[in-house]
Motif scaffolding. Sequence first.
Motif, short mmCIF file in Angstrom:
data_model
loop_
_atom_site.label_atom_id
_atom_site.label_comp_id
_atom_site.label_asym_id
_atom_site.label_seq_id
_atom_site.Cartn_x
_atom_site.Cartn_y
_atom_site.Cartn_z
N THR A 146 0.83 -1.21 0.00
CA THR A 146 0.00 0.00 0.00
C THR A 146 0.87 1.26 0.00
O THR A 146 0.62 2.20 -0.76
N ALA A 147 1.87 1.29 0.85
CA ALA A 147 2.76 2.45 0.92
C ALA A 147 3.49 2.66 -0.40
O ALA A 147 3.63 3.79 -0.88
N TRP A 148 3.96 1.56 -0.98
CA TRP A 148 4.68 1.66 -2.26
C TRP A 148 3.78 2.21 -3.36
O TRP A 148 4.17 3.10 -4.12
N ASN A 149 2.57 1.70 -3.44
CA ASN A 149 1.60 2.18 -4.43
C ASN A 149 1.30 3.66 -4.19
O ASN A 149 1.29 4.46 -5.13
N ALA A 150 1.06 4.03 -2.94
CA ALA A 150 0.74 5.42 -2.61
C ALA A 150 1.85 6.38 -3.00
O ALA A 150 1.60 7.51 -3.42
N LEU A 151 3.09 5.92 -2.88
CA LEU A 151 4.24 6.79 -3.17
C LEU A 151 4.63 6.81 -4.64
O LEU A 151 5.13 7.82 -5.12
N THR A 152 4.43 5.72 -5.35
CA THR A 152 5.04 5.61 -6.68
C THR A 152 4.08 5.62 -7.85
O THR A 152 4.47 5.99 -8.96
N ALA A 153 2.82 5.19 -7.65
CA ALA A 153 1.92 5.05 -8.79
C ALA A 153 1.62 6.40 -9.45
O ALA A 153 1.35 6.46 -10.64
N GLY A 154 1.67 7.47 -8.68
CA GLY A 154 1.48 8.80 -9.24
C GLY A 154 2.79 9.48 -9.61
O GLY A 154 2.84 10.69 -9.85
N GLY A 155 3.88 8.70 -9.66
CA GLY A 155 5.21 9.26 -9.89
C GLY A 155 5.98 9.28 -8.59
O GLY A 155 5.52 9.85 -7.60
N ALA A 156 7.13 8.64 -8.56
CA ALA A 156 7.92 8.54 -7.33
C ALA A 156 8.35 9.92 -6.83
O ALA A 156 8.56 10.83 -7.63
N SER A 161 11.91 16.71 -2.42
CA SER A 161 10.48 17.00 -2.30
C SER A 161 10.02 16.63 -0.90
O SER A 161 10.71 15.94 -0.14
N THR A 162 8.81 17.08 -0.55
CA THR A 162 8.28 16.83 0.79
C THR A 162 7.13 15.83 0.73
O THR A 162 6.20 16.00 -0.06
N VAL A 163 7.22 14.82 1.57
CA VAL A 163 6.16 13.83 1.72
C VAL A 163 5.61 13.94 3.13
O VAL A 163 6.37 13.98 4.11
N LEU A 164 4.29 13.98 3.24
CA LEU A 164 3.61 13.97 4.54
C LEU A 164 2.86 12.65 4.66
O LEU A 164 2.13 12.26 3.75
N THR A 165 3.05 11.95 5.77
CA THR A 165 2.27 10.74 6.03
C THR A 165 1.64 10.84 7.41
O THR A 165 2.26 11.38 8.34
N LEU A 166 0.43 10.33 7.53
CA LEU A 166 -0.36 10.55 8.74
C LEU A 166 -0.32 9.35 9.66
O LEU A 166 -0.61 8.22 9.26
N PHE A 178 10.35 4.25 2.64
CA PHE A 178 10.48 4.30 1.18
C PHE A 178 10.72 5.74 0.70
O PHE A 178 11.50 5.97 -0.25
N ALA A 179 10.05 6.71 1.30
CA ALA A 179 10.25 8.10 0.89
C ALA A 179 11.67 8.57 1.18
O ALA A 179 12.27 9.31 0.38
N LYS A 180 12.23 8.14 2.30
CA LYS A 180 13.62 8.50 2.61
C LYS A 180 14.58 7.86 1.61
O LYS A 180 15.59 8.48 1.23
N LEU A 181 14.28 6.63 1.16
CA LEU A 181 15.13 6.01 0.13
C LEU A 181 15.14 6.84 -1.14
O LEU A 181 16.14 6.86 -1.86
N ALA A 182 14.02 7.52 -1.43
CA ALA A 182 13.92 8.35 -2.63
C ALA A 182 14.55 9.73 -2.44
O ALA A 182 14.58 10.53 -3.39
N GLY A 183 15.03 10.02 -1.24
CA GLY A 183 15.66 11.31 -0.98
C GLY A 183 14.71 12.41 -0.61
O GLY A 183 15.06 13.60 -0.65
N ALA A 184 13.48 12.05 -0.23
CA ALA A 184 12.48 13.06 0.12
C ALA A 184 12.64 13.53 1.56
O ALA A 184 13.21 12.84 2.41
N ARG A 185 12.13 14.70 1.83
CA ARG A 185 11.95 15.18 3.19
C ARG A 185 10.61 14.66 3.68
O ARG A 185 9.60 14.78 2.97
N VAL A 186 10.57 14.07 4.87
CA VAL A 186 9.35 13.41 5.34
C VAL A 186 8.86 14.04 6.64
O VAL A 186 9.61 14.16 7.61
N ILE A 187 7.58 14.42 6.63
CA ILE A 187 6.88 14.91 7.81
C ILE A 187 5.87 13.84 8.21
O ILE A 187 5.17 13.28 7.37
#
Length: 337
Positions: A146-156, A161-166, A178-187
């Motif tokens: 689910t997390a992989w689909n949520a992060l990548t199906a609309g473009g990794a 970039s900033t990713v927010l997860t609740l 997974f977002a940290k592996l992509a180099g994103a900033r995560v909130i």
Amino acid sequence: MKSYRLVPGHGLAGLTVQDRDEPEPGRGQVVVRMRANSIGFRDLMVLADNYPLPITPGVVPGCEGVGEVVAIGQDVGRVKAGDRVAAAVFPRWHDGPFRRDNAAQLGTMIDGVLTEYAVLSEDGVVHIPEHLSYEEAATLPLAAVTAWNALTAGGAPRPGSTVLTLGSGAVSLFTLRFAKLAGARVIVTTSSAAKAERLRALGADEVINYRESPQWWQDVRALTDDLGAERVVDPSGPLEQSLKSVAVSGEVALVGRWLSGAEGAMPLDPAVLFGAGAVLRRVATGSRAHFTELNRAVAAHRVRPVIDRVFPFDEVPDAFRYVQPGGGFGKVVISHD
């Protein structure tokens, strides 16, 4: 063999253990000796018959399971006896968009994997990363996909970039990794200082305590110079705050938990949706292709999942009781060893 069976709508009282003959594979099928499962909020919804998909009375519950292939049927070519595999939650959804004709899900419409031996389609299993134990690999089929689909199906996510997860549930923990592996900033939002500390240890750049800051979307805006997060993964709601947190032309990936009557299921003002200027995409776990892709990333980066607690197979009811209050950190796993 021993196999759990479910009468939906009766909660734990509808969960029984039955003795059955060990199965034989048919054409295109494999028999998997299950070694580990994991359970979570989704399974509680199934027990209560409060789930979007129909539940077959007497079904074997559980959609997350891994094990060893011990027998193969005719014309099987993707796997062989001795392979370590995981069951795909939607065994008919191989790739592409989710459609009604591939909606058959393990543990609801068709028999699942809370059993000692499972008969599965060869097309509905994937190999698991070699560095993971069975218990670790059992955390992947639902939350990680689910997390992989949520992060990548609309473009990794792009680096920087900033990713927010609740919340700090399993989907959000995998989203963070997974977002940290992509180099994103995560909130990440969470409910306690103790969880915030653990989230930072896993790599979270910023953590917002939503109990201390009920209008946490304002904190997201402040942390992003009022631009918002390019990607929001929402497993818990409220959806309105997610839409107020997302950047213009960004995306909110809506995971299904809010359908259960959680806080995020409140009516949504259409003006908020329009004003967000972003894509709202619903996420229904993921396909076999998503699972295969995430396994490559997990193997390449030697990712290890967060496990909250492990129960033996004969204590599955106790595991459900443990899950019910919520508040854990990581996946609850069932071991067959």
